[in-house]
Design an enzyme around this catalytic site. Structure first.
Site, PDB file in Angstrom:
ATOM      1  N   HIS A 166       0.597  -1.230  -0.071  1.00 54.88           N
ATOM      2  CA  HIS A 166       0.029  -0.044   0.082  1.00 54.88           C
ATOM      3  C   HIS A 166       0.974   1.028   0.088  1.00 54.88           C
ATOM      4  O   HIS A 166       0.557   2.198  -0.763  1.00 54.88           O
ATOM      5  CB  HIS A 166      -0.868  -0.111   1.779  1.00 54.88           C
ATOM      6  CG  HIS A 166      -2.096  -0.734   1.512  1.00 54.88           C
ATOM      7  ND1 HIS A 166      -2.132  -1.869   2.650  1.00 54.88           N
ATOM      8  CD2 HIS A 166      -2.850  -1.702   0.698  1.00 54.88           C
ATOM      9  CE1 HIS A 166      -3.310  -2.841   2.379  1.00 54.88           C
ATOM     10  NE2 HIS A 166      -3.470  -2.627   0.975  1.00 54.88           N
TER      11      HIS A 166
ATOM     12  N   LYS B 141     -17.611  -6.520   8.124  1.00 50.02           N
ATOM     13  CA  LYS B 141     -16.468  -7.351   7.522  1.00 50.02           C
ATOM     14  C   LYS B 141     -16.079  -6.766   9.145  1.00 50.02           C
ATOM     15  O   LYS B 141     -15.399  -6.430   9.357  1.00 50.02           O
ATOM     16  CB  LYS B 141     -15.815  -6.427   6.763  1.00 50.02           C
ATOM     17  CG  LYS B 141     -14.833  -7.168   5.664  1.00 50.02           C
ATOM     18  CD  LYS B 141     -14.340  -6.722   4.976  1.00 50.02           C
ATOM     19  CE  LYS B 141     -12.525  -7.189   4.123  1.00 50.02           C
ATOM     20  NZ  LYS B 141     -12.554  -5.937   2.744  1.00 50.02           N
TER      21      LYS B 141
ATOM     22  N   ARG C 291      -2.127  -5.909  -8.199  1.00 45.18           N
ATOM     23  CA  ARG C 291      -0.753  -6.947  -7.868  1.00 45.18           C
ATOM     24  C   ARG C 291      -1.563  -7.823  -9.665  1.00 45.18           C
ATOM     25  O   ARG C 291      -1.273  -7.922 -10.548  1.00 45.18           O
ATOM     26  CB  ARG C 291      -1.739  -7.640  -7.042  1.00 45.18           C
ATOM     27  CG  ARG C 291      -0.478  -6.348  -5.678  1.00 45.18           C
ATOM     28  CD  ARG C 291      -0.898  -7.350  -4.266  1.00 45.18           C
ATOM     29  NE  ARG C 291      -2.357  -7.107  -4.388  1.00 45.18           N
ATOM     30  CZ  ARG C 291      -3.144  -7.887  -3.088  1.00 45.18           C
ATOM     31  NH1 ARG C 291      -3.374  -7.882  -2.202  1.00 45.18           N
ATOM     32  NH2 ARG C 291      -4.130  -7.856  -3.880  1.00 45.18           N
TER      33      ARG C 291
ATOM     34  N   SER D 114      -3.154  -7.488   2.895  1.00 45.06           N
ATOM     35  CA  SER D 114      -2.981  -7.422   4.536  1.00 45.06           C
ATOM     36  C   SER D 114      -3.095  -9.092   5.021  1.00 45.06           C
ATOM     37  O   SER D 114      -3.470  -9.311   5.957  1.00 45.06           O
ATOM     38  CB  SER D 114      -4.296  -6.425   4.421  1.00 45.06           C
ATOM     39  OG  SER D 114      -3.950  -5.374   4.139  1.00 45.06           O
TER      40      SER D 114
HETATM   41  O1  PNS Z   1      -8.940  -3.070   0.474  1.00 43.23           O
HETATM   42  P1  PNS Z   1     -10.380  -3.107  -0.199  1.00 43.23           P
HETATM   43  O2  PNS Z   1     -11.319  -3.734   1.226  1.00 43.23           O
HETATM   44  O3  PNS Z   1     -10.165  -3.988  -1.701  1.00 43.23           O
HETATM   45  O4  PNS Z   1     -11.123  -1.663  -0.557  1.00 43.23           O
HETATM   46  C1  PNS Z   1     -12.264  -2.304  -1.291  1.00 43.23           C
HETATM   47  C2  PNS Z   1     -12.984  -0.855  -1.019  1.00 43.23           C
HETATM   48  C3  PNS Z   1     -13.132  -0.291   0.170  1.00 43.23           C
HETATM   49  C4  PNS Z   1     -11.833   0.150  -2.100  1.00 43.23           C
HETATM   50  C5  PNS Z   1     -14.427  -1.235  -1.675  1.00 43.23           C
HETATM   51  O5  PNS Z   1     -14.727  -1.809  -0.862  1.00 43.23           O
HETATM   52  C6  PNS Z   1     -15.470   0.109  -1.420  1.00 43.23           C
HETATM   53  O6  PNS Z   1     -15.498   1.010  -2.085  1.00 43.23           O
HETATM   54  N1  PNS Z   1     -16.491   0.121  -0.920  1.00 43.23           N
HETATM   55  C7  PNS Z   1     -17.434   1.008  -0.054  1.00 43.23           C
HETATM   56  C8  PNS Z   1     -18.740   0.849  -0.619  1.00 43.23           C
HETATM   57  C9  PNS Z   1     -18.924   0.821  -2.160  1.00 43.23           C
HETATM   58  O7  PNS Z   1     -19.098   2.307  -2.906  1.00 43.23           O
HETATM   59  N2  PNS Z   1     -19.460  -0.094  -2.783  1.00 43.23           N
HETATM   60  C10 PNS Z   1     -19.930  -0.100  -4.116  1.00 43.23           C
HETATM   61  C11 PNS Z   1     -19.043   0.089  -5.083  1.00 43.23           C
HETATM   62  S1  PNS Z   1     -18.054  -1.274  -5.129  1.00 43.23           S
END
Ligand code: PNS
Length: 159
Positions: free
Chosen positions: A17, A41, A90, A128
């Protein structure tokens, strides 16, 4: 001034990150790291702890803001008045999920663009989840996360 939002779970932040964020700062004047607050989560660290660890890593850097958000990312982007989302890629395995998210975000708000940065090859395999699993089983992950995170992982896992 150009700006991007770098959203994620960051449970915890890894050197992968950090590397994406540093590359993001080559492209944008300012990056907002936005930690998702998702009570559904299960996470190892609380949102407050995750934000604190990221702030500690980038202390004193004016071009990095660390914040948390809940709900839709596009709503958070609107609130911050930023239209660019920064994400790291990645392996190929990331692609499908990222494509889905980027398009969903664009569907929800057509102004939102997602910019992808290829992960540094040193951290191509680092996530992570895999760091937590290795640490839980007693593996040395100190080269894969910032030093303060390594210490917090040890505390959290009772080592
Ligand atoms: O590190 P991650 O868990 O891959 O990040 C995922 C994240 C936080 C970017 C994604 O889950 C997110 O944007 N969640 C907020 C909810 C949302 O907007 N959902 C609709 C679009 S996917």
């Amino acid at each position: 001034m150009s700006a991007a939002i770098y959203p994620g779970s960051f449970d915890p932040i890894t050197n992968g990150h950090v590397s994406i964020l540093r590359s993001g700062l080559v492209c944008f004047d300012r990056v907002i790291v936005a930690v998702l607050e998702n009570p559904k989560k299960q996470s190892l660290f609380t949102v407050e702890e995750r934000v604190e660890m990221i702030r500690a890593e980038f202390a004193g850097e004016q071009n990095i803001e660390v914040d948390s958000f809940d709900g839709l990312l596009v709503d958070y982007c609107r609130k911050k008045n930023v239209n660019v989302v920064l994400r790291g890629l990645r392996a190929v395995a990331d692609f499908e999920y990222e494509l889905q998210m980027a398009n969903m975000n664009r569907h929800l708000n057509k102004k939102i663009e997602t910019v992808f940065i290829m992960a540094n090859d040193a951290y191509f395999y680092v996530s992570s989840n895999i760091v937590k699993e290795a640490a839980r089983l007693g593996g040395d992950v100190s080269k894969l996360v910032p030093a303060s995170v390594a210490a917090r992982l040890e505390d959290k896992l009772g080592r």
